[in-house]
Write a protein that holds these residues in place. Structure first.
Motif, mmCIF file in Angstrom:
data_model
loop_
_atom_site.group_PDB
_atom_site.id
_atom_site.type_symbol
_atom_site.label_atom_id
_atom_site.label_comp_id
_atom_site.label_asym_id
_atom_site.label_seq_id
_atom_site.Cartn_x
_atom_site.Cartn_y
_atom_site.Cartn_z
ATOM 1 N N MET A 173 -28.979 72.366 65.843
ATOM 2 C CA MET A 173 -27.566 72.366 66.221
ATOM 3 C C MET A 173 -26.666 72.356 64.995
ATOM 4 O O MET A 173 -25.600 72.978 65.003
ATOM 5 N N ASP A 189 -24.964 74.906 71.135
ATOM 6 C CA ASP A 189 -25.639 75.600 72.232
ATOM 7 C C ASP A 189 -26.910 76.316 71.784
ATOM 8 O O ASP A 189 -27.347 77.272 72.436
ATOM 9 N N ASP A 190 -27.517 75.861 70.715
ATOM 10 C CA ASP A 190 -28.716 76.510 70.184
ATOM 11 C C ASP A 190 -29.838 76.537 71.212
ATOM 12 O O ASP A 190 -30.207 75.498 71.773
ATOM 13 N N ALA A 212 -32.540 73.604 72.872
ATOM 14 C CA ALA A 212 -32.639 73.416 74.320
ATOM 15 C C ALA A 212 -34.078 73.600 74.792
ATOM 16 O O ALA A 212 -34.586 72.809 75.607
ATOM 17 N N ARG A 254 -31.891 67.759 80.438
ATOM 18 C CA ARG A 254 -30.451 67.956 80.243
ATOM 19 C C ARG A 254 -29.731 66.703 79.742
ATOM 20 O O ARG A 254 -28.812 66.793 78.936
ATOM 21 N N THR A 261 -27.703 66.889 76.354
ATOM 22 C CA THR A 261 -26.245 66.757 76.403
ATOM 23 C C THR A 261 -25.771 65.601 75.522
ATOM 24 O O THR A 261 -24.758 65.713 74.822
ATOM 25 N N ARG A 309 -25.980 66.716 71.925
ATOM 26 C CA ARG A 309 -24.846 67.596 71.641
ATOM 27 C C ARG A 309 -23.571 66.786 71.447
ATOM 28 O O ARG A 309 -22.791 67.043 70.527
#
Length: 141
Positions: free
Chosen positions: A31, A37-38, A42, A54, A58, A61
């Motif tokens: 990231m 949003d890499d 993910a 998730r 999240t 992030r």
């Protein structure tokens, strides 16, 4: 090619053996280099945490965004493939491993990393990330 002394000065810490911490470090590096949003980050979280990936993704992030907004100096990260860590990455690992057991120490470490007086916002997110990882079977540290 870098000499051994220069490499250890630039990357003074070995990555921990803990799989969860290595996953988080990978996510931080991806990231940090390619944005929040890499897809590789993910995918790594999907592989590591399964269908409930998730929540920790999240939170990581969010933590990355908060660190970048709050920090008054650059936070050095190494390339994703490097088996060693920068001092900044090692400090973040220390924060993540202490934030649930010694909040005061984790807060001081994080404030020092960010060169700010109060790091309570990112500290709360780090604690939420550590809790999410533990809830999904991969406690940090």
């Amino acid at each position: 090619m870098l000499s051994h002394d220069r490499l250890t000065a630039t990357l003074p810490h070995v990555q921990p053996d803990d799989a969860a911490l290595r996953l988080v470090i990978f996510g931080v590096r991806q990231m940090g280099a390619h944005g929040l949003d890499d897809a590789a980050a993910a995918h790594a979280f999907l592989t590591g945490f399964g269908q409930d990936f998730r929540r920790p993704l999240t939170l990581l992030r969010t933590l990355m965004l908060e660190l970048s907004e709050v920090s008054s100096r650059p936070i050095q990260i190494a390339p994703w493939c490097c088996p060693r860590m920068t001092a900044s990455e090692a400090a973040l690992v220390a924060v993540l491993t202490r934030c649930l057991t010694n909040e005061a120490a984790a807060g001081l470490l994080l404030a020092d990393l960010l060169a700010v007086r109060d790091a309570s916002g990112p500290l709360a997110t780090a604690a939420a990330l550590a809790t999410a990882c533990a809830d999904l079977g991969l406690p940090l540290g």
